[in-house]
Enzyme design. Structure first.
Site, PDB file in Angstrom:
ATOM      1  N   ARG A 198     -33.849 -42.282  -5.650  1.00 52.98           N
ATOM      2  CA  ARG A 198     -32.894 -42.481  -6.722  1.00 52.98           C
ATOM      3  C   ARG A 198     -31.625 -43.098  -6.145  1.00 52.98           C
ATOM      4  O   ARG A 198     -31.271 -42.824  -4.996  1.00 52.98           O
ATOM      5  CB  ARG A 198     -32.553 -41.145  -7.400  1.00 52.98           C
ATOM      6  CG  ARG A 198     -33.767 -40.485  -8.045  1.00 52.98           C
ATOM      7  CD  ARG A 198     -33.433 -39.136  -8.641  1.00 52.98           C
ATOM      8  NE  ARG A 198     -32.960 -38.180  -7.639  1.00 52.98           N
ATOM      9  CZ  ARG A 198     -32.775 -36.885  -7.878  1.00 52.98           C
ATOM     10  NH1 ARG A 198     -32.995 -36.399  -9.090  1.00 52.98           N
ATOM     11  NH2 ARG A 198     -32.349 -36.083  -6.925  1.00 52.98           N
ATOM     12  N   ARG A 218     -28.798 -41.025  -9.533  1.00 53.05           N
ATOM     13  CA  ARG A 218     -28.429 -39.625  -9.300  1.00 53.05           C
ATOM     14  C   ARG A 218     -26.941 -39.597  -9.009  1.00 53.05           C
ATOM     15  O   ARG A 218     -26.469 -40.234  -8.064  1.00 53.05           O
ATOM     16  CB  ARG A 218     -29.241 -39.069  -8.128  1.00 53.05           C
ATOM     17  CG  ARG A 218     -28.844 -37.664  -7.675  1.00 53.05           C
ATOM     18  CD  ARG A 218     -29.148 -36.644  -8.768  1.00 53.05           C
ATOM     19  NE  ARG A 218     -29.035 -35.266  -8.263  1.00 53.05           N
ATOM     20  CZ  ARG A 218     -27.903 -34.572  -8.232  1.00 53.05           C
ATOM     21  NH1 ARG A 218     -26.776 -35.128  -8.656  1.00 53.05           N
ATOM     22  NH2 ARG A 218     -27.898 -33.340  -7.786  1.00 53.05           N
ATOM     23  N   GLU A 276     -29.749 -25.928 -13.684  1.00 52.45           N
ATOM     24  CA  GLU A 276     -31.049 -25.402 -13.273  1.00 52.45           C
ATOM     25  C   GLU A 276     -31.034 -24.721 -11.905  1.00 52.45           C
ATOM     26  O   GLU A 276     -31.567 -23.632 -11.749  1.00 52.45           O
ATOM     27  CB  GLU A 276     -32.129 -26.509 -13.243  1.00 52.45           C
ATOM     28  CG  GLU A 276     -32.468 -27.051 -14.592  1.00 52.45           C
ATOM     29  CD  GLU A 276     -31.654 -28.278 -14.918  1.00 52.45           C
ATOM     30  OE1 GLU A 276     -32.159 -29.118 -15.672  1.00 52.45           O
ATOM     31  OE2 GLU A 276     -30.512 -28.411 -14.428  1.00 52.45           O
TER      32      GLU A 276
END
Ligand SMILES: [Zn+2]
Length: 218
Positions: free
Chosen positions: A109, A54, A62
Site C-alpha cells: 500500500r 495507507r 480494530e
C-alpha cells in the site's frame, strides 16, 4: 504549399497545447478518491490506476480495542473517513522515513499524508483529532509528537471512540505543575518547576488549554 505550412503550424500549436507540461502537472496534482476501505485506508485514482493508500501515523479502532465494541467503532471510523472524503479529491505528501521502501508498506500500500484538495484539511491528523483513530507509533514518522498530542486531547475530551470510556487512571490522577502567568505545564522534576509552582490534575491542564513543556515533555 502556403496552406500546407499553415496547417503544419496549427498542428504543432495544438500538440503543444495538449502536452504542455505545466498543464499536466496541475491535472495530476489532485487525485480522485475512488473508495474508502476502512478508517485509515482508501483507494485513490492515480494516473488512471487504483492505488491503495495507507495513511501514515494513524491506526483505526480494530487494533486498539480487542473487545466487543471493535466492530462498532470500526464501522464508525470507516464512516468518518467516508464522510470526510465523499466526492473529494486529495493531494499527497510523503515521509522521508519511508523512502527506503519507496513509500510502500509490506502489503504494497502507498504510505502517505493525505490532504483534502477543497480545503487542505490534513486527513491523517483529523482522524486522530476527532477521536476516530490513535497515533500509530510502531514506525517513526515526522508528525509523531503532534499526533500523540492530538490523541491525548481527543481522549481527554472523550471524542469519538474515546467517548464514555474511562480515562486512563494514570493520566487522570497524575498532577502537573505550572507557573502563575504561564500556560505551560511541567513534570515535578522539570527545571522550570520551582517552589513557587502550583499543581493541578493533567486533565484540568488540558481542559484549560495548557501546552506541555518542550523540556520535560510531561
Ligand atoms: Zn518543563
Amino acid at each position: 504549399m502556403k496552406y500546407a505550412l499553415l496547417f503544419t503550424l496549427i498542428i504543432i500549436m495544438l500538440l503543444a497545447l495538449f502536452t504542455c507540461p505545466e498543464k499536466s502537472m496541475i491535472a495530476t496534482d489532485h487525485y480522485r478518491v475512488v473508495r474508502v476501505v476502512d478508517g485509515d485506508t482508501f483507494i485513490a485514482s492515480i494516473d488512471g490506476e487504483d492505488v491503495r493508500v495507507r495513511l501514515i501515523g494513524v491506526d483505526t479502532p480494530e487494533s486498539v480495542h480487542p473487545n466487543k465494541d471493535v466492530e462498532y467503532f470500526g464501522v464508525e471510523a470507516s464512516d468518518f473517513l467516508k464522510n470526510m472524503l465523499k466526492d473529494e479529491r486529495v493531494f499527497f505528501k510523503y515521509d522521508q522515513n519511508n523512502s527506503a521502501t519507496n513509500h510502500k508498506d509490506r502489503y504494497n500500500r502507498m504510505l502517505a499524508y493525505a490532504y483534502r484538495a477543497s480545503d487542505s484539511l490534513f486527513v491523517n491528523a483529523e482522524i486522530i483529532r476527532q477521536g476516530y483513530g490513535h497515533a500509530y507509533t510502531n514506525f517513526p514518522f515526522t508528525f509523531l509528537e503532534d499526533f500523540l498530542k492530538l490523541e491525548r486531547d481527543a481522549r481527554m475530551q472523550q471524542r469519538g471512540l474515546w467517548a464514555d470510556g474511562e480515562l486512563p487512571k494514570a493520566v487522570s490522577d497524575s498532577l502537573v505543575w505550572f507557573n502563575p502567568g504561564s500556560k505551560k505545564y511541567h513534570r515535578e522534576s522539570c527545571r522550570h518547576t520551582t517552589a513557587k509552582s502550583l499543581s493541578m490534575p493533567l486533565e484540568e491542564a488540558l481542559q484549560k488549554g495548557f501546552e506541555p513543556c518542550k523540556v520535560c515533555k510531561p
